[in-house]
Each structure stands twice: as structure tokens, then as C-alpha cells.
Scaffold this active site. Structure first.
Site, mmCIF file in Angstrom:
data_model
loop_
_atom_site.group_PDB
_atom_site.id
_atom_site.type_symbol
_atom_site.label_atom_id
_atom_site.label_comp_id
_atom_site.label_asym_id
_atom_site.label_seq_id
_atom_site.Cartn_x
_atom_site.Cartn_y
_atom_site.Cartn_z
ATOM 1 N N PHE A 242 47.295 -28.051 28.771
ATOM 2 C CA PHE A 242 47.281 -29.513 28.766
ATOM 3 C C PHE A 242 45.869 -30.062 28.965
ATOM 4 O O PHE A 242 45.536 -31.143 28.481
ATOM 5 C CB PHE A 242 48.234 -30.045 29.845
ATOM 6 C CG PHE A 242 48.517 -31.511 29.747
ATOM 7 C CD1 PHE A 242 49.185 -32.042 28.646
ATOM 8 C CD2 PHE A 242 48.110 -32.387 30.745
ATOM 9 C CE1 PHE A 242 49.446 -33.398 28.540
ATOM 10 C CE2 PHE A 242 48.373 -33.746 30.658
ATOM 11 C CZ PHE A 242 49.035 -34.250 29.572
ATOM 12 N N TYR B 249 53.309 -24.738 26.817
ATOM 13 C CA TYR B 249 51.976 -24.974 27.377
ATOM 14 C C TYR B 249 52.089 -25.130 28.883
ATOM 15 O O TYR B 249 53.168 -25.336 29.433
ATOM 16 C CB TYR B 249 51.323 -26.217 26.756
ATOM 17 C CG TYR B 249 51.976 -27.520 27.124
ATOM 18 C CD1 TYR B 249 51.506 -28.276 28.191
ATOM 19 C CD2 TYR B 249 53.071 -28.004 26.415
ATOM 20 C CE1 TYR B 249 52.113 -29.479 28.534
ATOM 21 C CE2 TYR B 249 53.675 -29.201 26.744
ATOM 22 C CZ TYR B 249 53.186 -29.934 27.801
ATOM 23 O OH TYR B 249 53.787 -31.121 28.148
ATOM 24 N N CYS B 250 50.935 -24.999 29.553
ATOM 25 C CA CYS B 250 50.834 -25.246 30.988
ATOM 26 C C CYS B 250 49.574 -26.072 31.221
ATOM 27 O O CYS B 250 49.160 -26.819 30.337
ATOM 28 C CB CYS B 250 50.804 -23.921 31.759
ATOM 29 S SG CYS B 250 49.359 -22.905 31.388
ATOM 30 N N ARG B 251 48.940 -25.928 32.339
ATOM 31 C CA ARG B 251 47.740 -26.715 32.623
ATOM 32 C C ARG B 251 46.525 -26.168 31.881
ATOM 33 O O ARG B 251 45.827 -26.890 31.199
ATOM 34 C CB ARG B 251 47.460 -26.750 34.127
ATOM 35 C CG ARG B 251 46.287 -27.651 34.512
ATOM 36 C CD ARG B 251 46.022 -27.633 36.005
ATOM 37 N NE ARG B 251 45.484 -26.361 36.452
ATOM 38 C CZ ARG B 251 44.185 -26.010 36.369
ATOM 39 N NH1 ARG B 251 43.318 -26.847 35.875
ATOM 40 N NH2 ARG B 251 43.796 -24.844 36.815
#
Length: 121
Positions: free
Chosen positions: A117, A88-90
Site C-alpha cells: 500500500f 497487498y499489505c503495507r
């Protein structure tokens, strides 16, 4: 019939054609992602920067910054490509790119958190 084949060949040449391929990438919504990683030992990776990671992350995640290209690939080369990897990332943009990179590195099961996130919180 020959004219149709000729026209299709010309169109294919002009616009390109991508062969269908099986993707090893699955995008999961927050609930499915949470279920998949809860109470299991999984390869969970946050591909954001260190500062983003330090400001908050999913428990048990490891930080491998996608912007650090050399470290990114070498770090993932130590991971088991046969076991699922959850990333995952932002917001989901960087993890989408990371997923494609992992697919090209030979990972068999890549699970990407839809919305990143931000959706997790």
C-alpha cells in the site's frame, strides 16, 4: 565420473536441494496491479490489520488479517481458487507470506502488489 556423482550427492545431502516448481505467484508493480484490478470484479484482499485497513485501503478491497491465522485460512477457503486473487499489505512482506499460504491452499493465480500500500499511495 563416479567421484563427481558421489561429491554431488554429498553436497546435495549437506546443503539440500530444492526441486524447481512452477509458482502461482506473480508480483506486480503498482501500474500493472492498478490496470489488473480497474473496472473489473476481482478478488482483492488487504492482508493488513483492521486498524491499518480502516486508516486507508484500495477501493473494493476486503480485509483478511494475516495475523489472525484461523480466520485467514477459513476466509480464503470461501474464495474461488480458480479465479485470480490480488493481495497487498503495507510494504509487501506480509503479502509475500500470504501469497505462499494461498499457493499452498491451491490458488491458481496469485498477484501480489510490489511495495504494498505504501507504493500504491
Amino acid at each position: 565420473m563416479k567421484q563427481i556423482i558421489l561429491i554431488m550427492s554429498i553436497l546435495s545431502f549437506l546443503f539440500g536441494s530444492k526441486p524447481q516448481q512452477n509458482s502461482n505467484i506473480t508480483v506486480l508493480n503498482t501500474a500493472d496491479f492498478k490496470t489488473a484490478i480497474t473496472n473489473k470484479k476481482v478478488q482483492l484482499v488487504d492482508v493488513r490489520t483492521k486498524n491499518e485497513f480502516d486508516s486507508g485501503h484500495i477501493q473494493k478491497a476486503v480485509n483478511i488479517d494475516i495475523f489472525d491465522k484461523n480466520n485467514f485460512i477459513s476466509a480464503f477457503n470461501s474464495y474461488n481458487k480458480e479465479e485470480p486473487v490480488y493481495i497487498y499489505c503495507r510494504s509487501g512482506n506480509r503479502s509475500k507470506k500470504a501469497s505462499k499460504t494461498l499457493d499452498s491452499l491451491g490458488f491458481k493465480q496469485i498477484f501480489d502488489l510490489k511495495g504494498g500500500f505504501m507504493a500504491w499511495q
